[in-house]
Design an enzyme around this catalytic site. Structure first.
Site, PDB file in Angstrom:
ATOM      1  NE  ARG A   1      44.517  48.334  21.403  1.00 37.20           N
ATOM      2  CZ  ARG A   1      44.442  47.230  22.142  1.00 37.20           C
ATOM      3  NH1 ARG A   1      44.680  47.285  23.420  1.00 37.20           N
ATOM      4  NH2 ARG A   1      44.139  46.060  21.603  1.00 37.20           N
ATOM      5  CB  THR A   2      39.929  51.437  16.586  1.00 39.10           C
ATOM      6  OG1 THR A   2      41.287  51.084  16.345  1.00 39.10           O
ATOM      7  CG2 THR A   2      39.465  52.445  15.551  1.00 39.10           C
TER       8      THR A   2
ATOM      9  CE  LYS B   1      16.575  39.715  10.508  1.00 37.77           C
ATOM     10  NZ  LYS B   1      15.542  40.755  10.529  1.00 37.77           N
TER      11      LYS B   1
ATOM     12  NE  ARG C   1      39.093  48.020  12.926  1.00 40.08           N
ATOM     13  CZ  ARG C   1      39.957  47.925  13.929  1.00 40.08           C
ATOM     14  NH1 ARG C   1      39.952  46.847  14.705  1.00 40.08           N
ATOM     15  NH2 ARG C   1      40.817  48.893  14.172  1.00 40.08           N
TER      16      ARG C   1
ATOM     17  CG  HIS D   1      43.847  51.588  11.434  1.00 40.39           C
ATOM     18  ND1 HIS D   1      42.922  52.553  11.799  1.00 40.39           N
ATOM     19  CD2 HIS D   1      43.896  50.703  12.471  1.00 40.39           C
ATOM     20  CE1 HIS D   1      42.448  52.259  13.000  1.00 40.39           C
ATOM     21  NE2 HIS D   1      43.020  51.140  13.426  1.00 40.39           N
TER      22      HIS D   1
HETATM   23  C1  NCD Z   1      45.279  47.355  14.528  1.00 36.88           C
HETATM   24  C2  NCD Z   1      44.300  47.088  13.395  1.00 36.88           C
HETATM   25  O1  NCD Z   1      43.125  46.852  13.619  1.00 36.88           O
HETATM   26  O2  NCD Z   1      44.791  47.175  12.273  1.00 36.88           O
HETATM   27  N1  NCD Z   1      44.643  47.567  15.737  1.00 36.88           N
HETATM   28  C3  NCD Z   1      44.327  48.839  16.094  1.00 36.88           C
HETATM   29  O3  NCD Z   1      43.392  49.391  15.586  1.00 36.88           O
HETATM   30  N2  NCD Z   1      45.110  49.466  16.978  1.00 36.88           N
HETATM   31  C4  NCD Z   1      46.410  46.438  14.602  1.00 36.88           C
HETATM   32  C5  NCD Z   1      46.180  44.953  14.591  1.00 36.88           C
HETATM   33  O4  NCD Z   1      45.062  44.461  14.584  1.00 36.88           O
HETATM   34  O5  NCD Z   1      47.192  44.261  14.625  1.00 36.88           O
END
Ligand code: NCD
Length: 311
Positions: free
Chosen positions: A58-59, A87, A108, A136
């Site tokens: 989703r993100t 590498k 991320r 997040h």
């Molecule tokens: C979450 C995350 O990556 O922290 N996912 C998201 O971005 N909606 C939640 C998760 O991974 O449980």
């Protein structure tokens, strides 16, 4: 009403703690306006770089799709193992390279503090798309926006945060975001998955918080339940994970005692804590939350790149 200066222009979004209530009000107001008339092609000269060192659906897709809808471009390595990370390239070299090619980086990473570090070494804005079990922030923005849309307010609501509160980063960002309002927070989890002690002390000074081990006792009082997945990948000891996996769940028996307008949220992905049979109930709002994700991220990209927004 006098319009505030755009607080997101050219800004890093590293921690939700860097944003206060007027910033959130501003974001949500612009999101409401953008919802009805998206500024198509307004970012046609801009690009974002997606650097995802952890999996995402989703993100990542919502940022990409938001940028597409605004006429901008996005680049990424599909997977860190396709990049020179494989590498042995260090993270700062990868970040500084991406920083040359795009106008903002969506990052991320499994390690805490990486987004803050990136914001210190890169010239373009860094958007933290998840840092370890720490934060997040854009998820918290869309979570609060969803609560406002579904419930009409946040103040005085009884909100349960349910599941893996120890390792779930969305939980921390959401709680800090909610500390801009006056809800009653119920932290509900099996004991080994309770919120980490230091943030709990800090959050208790900002929010009305009670701690519980199961939902049964409080379900009839709740307006919102925000459920999270058990974060298997963050357990230092897999035996600890094995002991608690499957130990919490939402089911129809539980929901039989809920208020009729209870709102059930989940940042997704889910494992078995919300079975798919719950999707057909009136409570399930987690796909509305997914949809708010694209809107809030479109709004953020618009505001980061547009100093004087007309929205
Ligand atoms: C979450 C995350 O990556 O922290 N996912 C998201 O971005 N909606 C939640 C998760 O991974 O449980």
């Amino acid at each position: 009403m006098k319009r505030l200066k755009n607080p997101f222009y050219n800004r890093d979004i590293v921690s939700i703690k860097d944003f206060q209530r007027p910033d959130l009000d501003y974001l949500f107001q612009v999101a409401d306006n953008i919802k009805t008339s998206l500024p198509n092609d307004s970012l046609s000269t801009k690009s974002i770089g997606l650097m995802f060192f952890e999996p995402s659906t989703r993100t990542r897709l919502s940022f990409e799709s938001a940028m597409n809808s605004l006429g901008g471009k996005s680049i990424s390595f599909g997977n860190p193992s396709d990049s020179s990370t494989q590498k042995g390239e260090n993270l700062s070299d990868s970040l500084l390279t991406m920083d040359q090619y795009v106008d903002a980086i969506i990052l991320r990473h499994a390690s805490e503090g990486v987004s803050r570090y990136a914001s210190e070494i890169c010239t373009n804005p860094i958007i933290n798309a998840g840092s370890g079990s720490e934060e997040h922030p854009t998820q918290a923005m869309l979570d609060v926006y969803t609560i406002l849309n579904e419930c009409g307010k946040v103040d005085d609501l009884n909100i349960a945060i349910f599941g893996d509160l120890k390792y779930g980063r969305t939980v921390y960002s959401l709680l800090y975001a909610l500390s801009n309002y006056k809800p009653n927070i119920h932290l509900v989890s099996p004991k080994p998955l309770q919120l980490r002690p230091d943030p709990l002390i800090e959050l208790k000074s900002k929010l009305n918080i009670s701690v519980h081990e199961n939902l049964q006792d409080i379900i009839s009082d709740l307006d919102v339940i925000y459920t999270t997945r058990i974060q298997k990948e963050r357990f230092p000891d897999l035996q600890e994970y094995e002991r608690v996996k499957g130990s919490y769940k939402i089911d129809n028996n539980l929901l039989a005692k809920a208020k009729e307008n209870l709102v059930l949220l989940h940042p997704m992905p889910r494992s078995d804590e919300i079975p798919s049979e719950i999707d057909n109930t009136v409570y399930a709002k987690y796909f509305n939350q997914v949809s708010s994700g694209k809107l809030i991220r479109s709004t953020l990209l618009h505001l980061i790149f547009t100093e004087n927004s007309s929205f």
